[in-house]
Scaffold this motif. Structure first.
Motif, PDB file in Angstrom:
ATOM      1  N   MET A 155       0.817  -1.200   0.000  1.00 47.90           N
ATOM      2  CA  MET A 155       0.000   0.000   0.000  1.00 47.90           C
ATOM      3  C   MET A 155       0.858   1.260   0.000  1.00 47.90           C
ATOM      4  O   MET A 155       0.506   2.267  -0.624  1.00 47.90           O
ATOM      5  CB  MET A 155      -0.937   0.004   1.204  1.00 47.90           C
ATOM      6  CG  MET A 155      -1.973  -1.116   1.210  1.00 47.90           C
ATOM      7  SD  MET A 155      -2.956  -1.243  -0.315  1.00 47.90           S
ATOM      8  CE  MET A 155      -3.675   0.396  -0.429  1.00 47.90           C
ATOM      9  N   SER A 160      -1.853   6.609  -2.334  1.00 48.14           N
ATOM     10  CA  SER A 160      -3.276   6.815  -2.067  1.00 48.14           C
ATOM     11  C   SER A 160      -4.095   7.151  -3.300  1.00 48.14           C
ATOM     12  O   SER A 160      -5.332   7.208  -3.233  1.00 48.14           O
ATOM     13  CB  SER A 160      -3.445   7.946  -1.042  1.00 48.14           C
ATOM     14  OG  SER A 160      -2.895   9.166  -1.540  1.00 48.14           O
ATOM     15  N   TYR A 202      -6.921   1.409   4.648  1.00 44.54           N
ATOM     16  CA  TYR A 202      -6.638   1.889   3.302  1.00 44.54           C
ATOM     17  C   TYR A 202      -7.912   1.881   2.455  1.00 44.54           C
ATOM     18  O   TYR A 202      -8.327   0.818   1.964  1.00 44.54           O
ATOM     19  CB  TYR A 202      -5.572   1.014   2.646  1.00 44.54           C
ATOM     20  CG  TYR A 202      -4.283   0.895   3.433  1.00 44.54           C
ATOM     21  CD1 TYR A 202      -3.404   1.969   3.528  1.00 44.54           C
ATOM     22  CD2 TYR A 202      -3.942  -0.294   4.085  1.00 44.54           C
ATOM     23  CE1 TYR A 202      -2.216   1.861   4.238  1.00 44.54           C
ATOM     24  CE2 TYR A 202      -2.758  -0.411   4.794  1.00 44.54           C
ATOM     25  CZ  TYR A 202      -1.904   0.670   4.872  1.00 44.54           C
ATOM     26  OH  TYR A 202      -0.724   0.566   5.582  1.00 44.54           O
TER      27      TYR A 202
END
Length: 251
Positions: A155, A160, A202
């Protein structure tokens, strides 16, 4: 195909309950008659110990294919032996569905740490498209506690602004003893719990719920898996790849 269970979001109790039920039913139909493995053979988590995978079979796209996929905002895929088997059929299905290119880095017997290493290498060398597919985790049943850190690493690399799709895990090897089969299911559920926990952190992590799709109708464990791990061809392969393509092309 009928609506999948990919929209389901089970809680921890549901995961463990379903996992235990699947393990029990799988062991019940198993033909394994070998003597129970010794404690050393079972490893610290009951499923055994992962061997060397550096020389195992693999399928890796060429630099030209990777660059083309990046430039057209296709999909990067990082997987294990299931993906080595199913990756070509997945690429054909995805291309036919929305025209997306698929670049793959699939390696048999590889744990998720190696898959994330490959993700980092491609991110550095080629850059990343907006969709990343991780089809890894089956080989992490041998050491489940290390899995969460690898999800975090992935991640962090993706960032993002991109979406990471992760196919969850269902492993109950029919070639091992009943005790190991139970450990396989327990460890599969443990790994999936770590994925669900990560999804809480997330928002751009999407879980493709292959395990739940198999659990919801127990006969699928026999008809859609040939050895308790790898999909049958074409039945299981088509089902798993369709779940993946539905997720990748959902708007």
């Amino acid at each position: 195909m009928r609506k999948s269970v990919s929209s389901m979001k089970p809680n921890r109790r549901q995961i463990f309950t379903a996992g235990a039920a699947v393990a029990a039913s799988t062991v019940a139909v198993s033909t394994v008659t070998a003597t129970e493995a010794s404690a050393a053979d079972a490893g610290p988590y009951g499923s055994g110990v992962l061997g060397s995978w550096s020389t195992a079979t693999r399928a890796i796209s060429t630099a030209a294919q990777i660059q083309r996929t990046r430039e057209t905002n296709g999909v990067y895929m990082f997987g294990d032996s299931i993906s080595v088997q199913d990756g070509k059929a997945l690429a054909t299905r995805l291309l036919g569905r929305d025209g997306s290119q698929l670049a793959v880095h699939n390696w048999s017997s590889r744990p998720t740490s190696g898959a994330v290493d490959a993700l980092q290498q491609w991110a550095t060398t080629y850059g990343l498209p907006r969709r990343i597919l991780m089809a890894s985790g089956s080989n992490d049943i041998f050491d489940p506690p290390k899995f969460a850190a690898q999800v975090d690493r992935a991640m962090s690399i993706v960032g993002s602004t991109r979406t990471l799709y992760w196919v969850n895990i269902q492993v109950v090897r029919t070639s091992v003893t009943a005790t190991m089969q139970l450990a396989d299911q327990r460890n599969s559920s443990w790994l999936n719990m770590q994925l669900y926990d990560a999804q809480e952190k997330y928002p751009n992590l999407r879980i493709i719920r292959w395990a739940e799709w198999l659990w919801v109708k127990p006969y699928r464990l026999l008809n859609y898996l040939r050895d308790g791990v790898h999909p049958t061809v074409p039945l299981g392969q088509d089902a798993r790849n369709e779940l993946i393509v539905q997720a990748l092309t959902q708007r």
